[in-house]
Design an enzyme around this catalytic site. Sequence first.
Site: not given
Length: 315
Positions: A63, A158-160, A164
């Site tokens: 990420s 990507a866990k950005a 969220y």
Amino acid sequence: MLTPTEKIWHNGRFIPWSEATVHVLAHVVSYGSSVFEGIRCYETPGGPAVFRLKEHVRRLCDSAKIYRMENLGFSAGQLGEAMLELVRVNRMDSCYIKPVVMRGYGDVGVNGIDNPIEIYIACWNWGKYLGEEALSEGVDVCVSSWTRMAPNTLPALAKAGANYMNSQLIKMEAVVNGYVEGIALDATGYVSEGSGENLFLVRDGKLYTPPLGASVLPGITRDAILTLARGLGISVSEQLIPREMLYIADEVFFSGTAAEITPIRSIDRITIGKGRRGPMAEQLQTEFFGIIKGARPDVHNWLSPVHVAQPVGAK
Ligand code: PPE
């Protein structure tokens, strides 16, 4: 509400929980420039152990790379070690671990490339994500009026933190309308995922999940379920799923670190299957929690023990 633990790891040092703060003009606050992970540490018969630590650290580094955070100052191995050390320092038997990599305070403006990279790792106790009875009873959800990010907008792999914002729209709309969670479609109208979970469905004994190209996070629980299902001889297919396939499925369930394996009993007030946890979700839960609880051997090496094994006879 969140109960603080003693320490948080920051750039290589342990600091008191209450001192883990950021400046209001830190780049991340205005521009969402963070990547993070959510990892569970379980109480196992062999002591606390972190589930799939290596894979989570790898996704964190991936990420960061996608967002041009090239030099974190710590290797993947060091970050993983820091997480284990944090659990030891806070003397947790089980917890949720959240490492966050962010662009901090320094320059102002969109380009944060010269701002310092700050890394924090916190942990705390986190119970059931979608309610106490969710795992056995199932949850009532809706298809969201919001879609997941289109390709070429915000990268879904990507866990950005910024992703969220989309998740919040999905989740808030669902909750305001009396559902536990929302399922988002992708920009082309195929099923994508929940605001914080991947999605699986079962029809005629076969297991289906959207492919990585359908704007989903490459879930580590998703991967665990695919691996467990293949091991059980279940036919699995990563393929585009039209919305209506949800309604006529025999079973639908969510997967995620926080949600674990959560059955879905209705979607848009349409009953799914028998309206309760189905046999495949139950079978996969048995395998999944079996590894964590020690009833099944950890053949895939998914558990990292927090405490180094003491030699026999050691005091
Ligand atoms: N999709 C999304 C959007 C997502 O946020 C998660 C994790 C998953 C899929 C499942 O991925 P994995 O945990 O690797 O199996 N969501 C985290 C909760 C988000 C939150 O902070 O709330 C989680 O499950 O920890």
